[in-house]
Structures are given as structure tokens and as C-alpha cells.
Write a protein that holds these residues in place. Structure first.
Motif, PDB file in Angstrom:
ATOM      1  N   PRO A   1      -5.598  19.859  69.668  1.00  0.00           N
ATOM      2  CA  PRO A   1      -4.485  19.140  70.631  1.00  0.00           C
ATOM      3  C   PRO A   1      -3.954  18.558  69.192  1.00  0.00           C
ATOM      4  CG  PRO A   1      -6.210  18.283  71.596  1.00  0.00           C
ATOM      5  CD  PRO A   1      -6.853  19.039  70.977  1.00  0.00           C
ATOM      6  N   ALA A   2      -2.861  18.744  68.877  1.00  0.00           N
ATOM      7  CA  ALA A   2      -1.705  18.579  67.766  1.00  0.00           C
ATOM      8  C   ALA A   2      -0.559  17.349  68.414  1.00  0.00           C
ATOM      9  CB  ALA A   2      -1.415  19.259  67.235  1.00  0.00           C
TER      10      ALA A   2
ATOM     11  N   ARG B   1       3.066  21.835  67.500  1.00  0.00           N
ATOM     12  CA  ARG B   1       3.452  23.046  68.801  1.00  0.00           C
ATOM     13  C   ARG B   1       2.513  24.223  68.380  1.00  0.00           C
ATOM     14  NH1 ARG B   1       5.016  26.480  71.330  1.00  0.00           N
ATOM     15  NH2 ARG B   1       7.037  27.593  68.951  1.00  0.00           N
ATOM     16  N   SER B   2       2.724  25.040  67.580  1.00  0.00           N
ATOM     17  CA  SER B   2       2.124  26.453  66.902  1.00  0.00           C
ATOM     18  C   SER B   2       0.263  25.411  66.363  1.00  0.00           C
ATOM     19  CB  SER B   2       2.649  26.569  65.418  1.00  0.00           C
ATOM     20  OG  SER B   2       4.450  26.693  66.015  1.00  0.00           O
ATOM     21  N   PHE B   3       0.229  24.884  65.623  1.00  0.00           N
ATOM     22  CA  PHE B   3      -0.888  24.811  65.383  1.00  0.00           C
ATOM     23  C   PHE B   3      -1.735  24.378  66.592  1.00  0.00           C
ATOM     24  CE2 PHE B   3      -3.977  21.793  65.032  1.00  0.00           C
ATOM     25  CZ  PHE B   3      -5.051  21.535  64.104  1.00  0.00           C
ATOM     26  N   HIS B   4      -1.708  24.434  67.950  1.00  0.00           N
ATOM     27  CA  HIS B   4      -1.928  23.408  69.312  1.00  0.00           C
ATOM     28  C   HIS B   4      -2.387  24.878  69.508  1.00  0.00           C
ATOM     29  CE1 HIS B   4      -2.589  22.239  72.945  1.00  0.00           C
ATOM     30  NE2 HIS B   4      -3.823  22.221  72.887  1.00  0.00           N
TER      31      HIS B   4
ATOM     32  N   MET C   1     -11.111  16.886  66.610  1.00  0.00           N
ATOM     33  CA  MET C   1     -11.165  17.042  67.574  1.00  0.00           C
ATOM     34  C   MET C   1      -9.053  16.732  68.005  1.00  0.00           C
ATOM     35  SD  MET C   1     -13.672  18.178  69.006  1.00  0.00           S
ATOM     36  CE  MET C   1     -13.262  17.607  70.877  1.00  0.00           C
ATOM     37  N   SER C   2      -8.680  16.294  67.303  1.00  0.00           N
ATOM     38  CA  SER C   2      -7.245  16.316  67.304  1.00  0.00           C
ATOM     39  C   SER C   2      -6.325  15.793  65.958  1.00  0.00           C
ATOM     40  CB  SER C   2      -6.920  14.959  68.981  1.00  0.00           C
ATOM     41  OG  SER C   2      -7.675  13.334  67.965  1.00  0.00           O
TER      42      SER C   2
ATOM     43  N   LEU D   1      -2.561  23.190  58.056  1.00  0.00           N
ATOM     44  CA  LEU D   1      -3.680  24.334  58.104  1.00  0.00           C
ATOM     45  C   LEU D   1      -4.617  23.278  56.713  1.00  0.00           C
ATOM     46  CD1 LEU D   1      -1.430  26.757  55.791  1.00  0.00           C
ATOM     47  CD2 LEU D   1      -1.744  27.039  57.770  1.00  0.00           C
ATOM     48  N   ASN D   2      -5.042  22.657  56.924  1.00  0.00           N
ATOM     49  CA  ASN D   2      -6.613  22.113  56.606  1.00  0.00           C
ATOM     50  C   ASN D   2      -7.427  21.281  56.910  1.00  0.00           C
ATOM     51  OD1 ASN D   2      -6.068  22.832  53.454  1.00  0.00           O
ATOM     52  ND2 ASN D   2      -4.840  20.480  53.004  1.00  0.00           N
ATOM     53  N   VAL D   3      -6.591  21.230  58.242  1.00  0.00           N
ATOM     54  CA  VAL D   3      -7.408  20.116  58.895  1.00  0.00           C
ATOM     55  C   VAL D   3      -7.793  21.225  60.335  1.00  0.00           C
ATOM     56  CG1 VAL D   3      -7.132  19.524  61.474  1.00  0.00           C
ATOM     57  CG2 VAL D   3      -5.639  18.598  59.460  1.00  0.00           C
ATOM     58  N   GLU D   4      -6.700  22.991  59.939  1.00  0.00           N
ATOM     59  CA  GLU D   4      -7.389  23.751  60.745  1.00  0.00           C
ATOM     60  C   GLU D   4      -8.982  24.607  59.691  1.00  0.00           C
ATOM     61  OE1 GLU D   4      -5.714  28.043  62.127  1.00  0.00           O
ATOM     62  OE2 GLU D   4      -4.133  26.991  61.084  1.00  0.00           O
TER      63      GLU D   4
END
Length: 393
Positions: free
Chosen positions: A281-282, A272-275, A319-320, A310-313
Motif C-alpha cells: 500500500p502506498a 497507484r502504480s507502485f501499489h 509494509m506501507s 523504486l528504492n522501497v520496492e
């Protein structure tokens, strides 16, 4: 005009029929997602599908110990809430062997023990068939209940009857697993909401009470020559102190969470925090219930998910993202999978960078493992597994 009305009437009938079908499907789905409804339906289904006088189901309430709770076609309550230990009677023999057991006449059968003859005689039963109901529990297939089919006369249950009862048992096992997932999802949502309420109360009401307390203490210094007002301020200060104590107790109550709930709630919160932070969307998915882990293993899996997100960010241009939690090989596994096109971070290969390298070393000390791979069609998958408590890989 008459033809149009006839067409409209036919369309209305079709729509009503379709709606009735959807409502029936909804009721069947809700029954599947409710453990009690699924077991009660199983008892009734046994009578209909196997063609017997009575059907009943005993559910395990502890290893090697089942209790008969759901009955259909019974004339008395002699079997209701009957405790069946492993090895005793036909149900206990099923628990001990893990396979179907059948008797032509229960009261005279030499292959079973006879602790429950009085109850069986009271219900007027003779021929009986029982099979185990299996379900996946914490990554293992275990017996979770027993399905019984019974006649009020001596009879031979053939292989076809055994097969029909085993099919019912298999479907019931699937329903129980789905019901467990639904219950886990509901409980996780409640725990997450409790966590958000705790944070909101702490940041708003807690901060307000602290501010009022500070202001009251400052006023004491300004009105030292007014005993009446000083007394009222002391009472107000006492009320603020009592309210703060009540708030602390409420926050502690909201914070209470069992170990098996803590991990999925934390992972869902990180998604939720990542999104909220980057707009990608996570989604968090718990594939099956997992056994509770100790603090060290739980912290490691949470750290892996946090590092993966964090690495994805930073690198993935995704996209997801999907974060999954599941039992695996007598342990627990988390997976962070993205559909990004960016290059993996420099520490994506275990042992080459500080972030994942540290997680790899922590996992190894616990007998676990951490790996990350580039998917063939874009995206990366970060996977971490730790053995269950008391087991080393």
C-alpha cells in the motif's frame, strides 16, 4: 410482553436520537468542507455569539481587495457585493493593519475613511467591529476574509466582544483551509481520472481507428478496378480521419491540467502504480495547497518520489509507504516515508551513489535540497525541498 415492548421502544428512541446526532455531525462536517457554506454560517454565527444586530463577511478576491458577500440580519442589500479596498472604511483598515478595528459610530468615526457612508446609512448601522480571518495559503498565514459585527445604535465593543469575534474568525480560517484541501483533493481526483481516461481512449479507440485506417488503405490497392466501391472506401477513409481528429481533440481536452494540479496528480499516479506493481500500500497525502512550480522544479520532485518508491520496492521490505506533499519555508516539500526493515540502498546517503546523488545535484542547482535518513524504529524517510519560483535558498 409489555415490558419487552417498553424496552424495545426505549432502544428505538435511543437509536433514533443517536442517528439524529450523527446526521447533525455530518451536516456540520459537510458545511466545514464547503467554502460558501462555511462563510455563510460565519455571518449567522456572528449575530448569535457576539449578540449584534448584523453580521457579515467579506472575502478577498485579490490581494488588498475584499468583497462583502455573506450577510445575516441585514434589512437591505446596500452592503451586498460591496468592494472594499485596503485602507478604505473599517474593513479596509483591517486589511491594512491585519488586526481588529472597532468604532462606536461608523458615520462619525475619525479613525476610518468614509467612502461607504451611504451604504452603511442605508442599512442603518452605527457601532461596528471588524477582525481579519487568517488562513494558511501556500505555507504563509495570510488574511483571506474579514468578519464584521454591527449594531444599529452607537455602542462600545469591549474586549470580550473582540475576543468572541476573533474566536469565530479563527474557526472560520480553519474551515476555509479544510475546504481548500477538500476542493484540492476533489480536483486532483478528477484530474487523475481524466488522465486515466485519456490513456484508455488512446490505447483502445485510438489503436482501433488506426487499424481501420490501415485496412482501408490496403483495400484501395485490391479493388482498383471497382470505381463504385473505391468511392465508398474513400468516404469511409474520410470518416475515419474525421473520427481520429475528434479523438485527438478529446485527448487534448482531457490532458489539460493547471500547473498546481499536475504535481499532486503525478505523485498520486506513481503511488497507484507502485501499489499495483508490488502490492505494498502506498498512500499519497497533500497536507496543504501548494503554489504552482515551474517545469524544472516539478520534474525534480516527481523524480525524487519515483526514485524513493523504486528504492522501497528494491530494498526496504516495507509494509506501507506514505508520500506527502506540502508547502514548506516559502517552497514545496515532498516526503517518501516507509516502514521497511531492509538496509538502505547503497546510494541512500546523498553524494555516495548515482541515483540520489544526481537528484541532490539537481536540487542544489535550484537552491533546494534532498536528504534520506534511517528512522529510529525501522523505515527510511526521503525528503526533498525546492524553493518557490523566483526564490533561491
Amino acid at each position: 410482553m409489555t415490558a419487552k415492548r417498553h424496552v424495545a421502544k426505549e432502544r428505538a428512541v435511543e437509536q433514533a436520537t443517536a442517528l439524529d446526532g450523527l446526521m447533525r455531525e455530518r451536516e456540520e462536517l459537510l458545511g466545514t468542507l464547503d467554502r460558501v457554506a462555511a462563510l455563510h454560517s460565519t455571518a449567522r454565527l456572528i449575530r448569535q455569539s457576539v449578540g449584534v444586530h448584523a453580521g457579515f463577511v467579506a472575502e478577498l478576491d485579490s490581494p488588498g481587495h475584499a468583497v462583502v458577500r455573506w450577510l445575516a440580519g441585514n434589512r437591505t442589500d446596500s452592503l451586498r457585493d460591496l468592494a472594499v479596498p485596503a485602507g478604505q472604511g473599517i474593513g479596509g483598515r483591517v486589511l491594512a493593519l491585519g488586526k481588529p478595528v472597532r468604532v462606536t459610530d461608523y458615520l462619525s468615526a475619525p479613525t476610518i475613511t468614509h467612502q461607504f457612508d451611504a451604504q452603511v446609512r442605508g442599512e442603518g448601522l452605527a457601532a461596528m467591529l471588524a477582525v481579519p480571518i487568517f488562513s494558511r495559503v501556500g505555507g504563509k498565514v495570510e488574511t483571506v476574509a474579514i468578519a464584521y459585527a454591527a449594531m444599529r445604535e452607537s455602542a462600545d465593543f469591549g474586549d470580550d466582544a473582540v475576543k468572541r469575534l476573533e474566536v469565530i474568525a479563527e474557526n472560520t480560517g480553519t474551515a476555509l483551509r479544510l475546504a481548500g484541501l477538500a476542493e484540492s483533493t476533489r480536483d486532483n481526483a478528477v484530474s487523475a481520472e481524466r488522465q486515466r481516461m485519456q490513456s484508455a481512449l488512446h490505447d483502445s479507440v485510438g489503436a482501433l481507428l488506426f487499424s481501420i485506417g490501415v485496412q482501408v488503405r490496403n483495400l484501395h490497392e485490391d479493388i482498383s478496378d471497382n470505381p463504385g466501391l473505391e468511392c465508398r472506401l474513400r468516404r469511409l477513409e474520410g470518416d475515419v480521419s474525421a473520427a481520429s481528429s475528434a479523438l485527438r481533440e478529446s485527448l487534448l481536452a482531457l490532458a489539460e491540467s493547471s500547473p498546481e494540479r499536475a504535481l499532486p496528480v503525478e505523485l498520486a499516479e506513481h503511488c497507484r502504480s507502485f501499489h499495483a506493481r508490488c502490492g505494498v500500500p502506498a498512500r499519497f497525502v497533500q497536507l496543504a495547497p501548494v503554489r504552482p512550480l515551474d517545469a524544472e522544479r516539478t520534474a525534480l520532485l516527481i523524480a525524487v518520489v519515483r526514485e524513493g518508491l523504486l528504492n522501497v520496492e528494491k530494498h526496504a521490505h516495507a509494509m506501507s509507504v506514505v508520500v506527502s506533499l506540502s508547502p514548506q519555508d516559502d517552497g514545496v516539500q515532498v516526503v517518501v516515508a516507509d516502514d521497511g526493515t531492509g538496509d538502505p540502498p547503497e546510494d541512500a546517503t546523498p553524494g555516495t551513489g548515482m541515483g540520489l546523488r544526481a537528484l541532490v545535484e539537481r536540487a542544489a542547482r535550484l537552491g533546494g535540497r534532498v536528504s534520506v535518513v534511517r528512522d529510529e524504529e525501522d523505515g527510511c524517510t526521503l525528503r526533498a525541498w525546492v524553493p518557490g519560483v523566483g526564490r533561491q535558498a
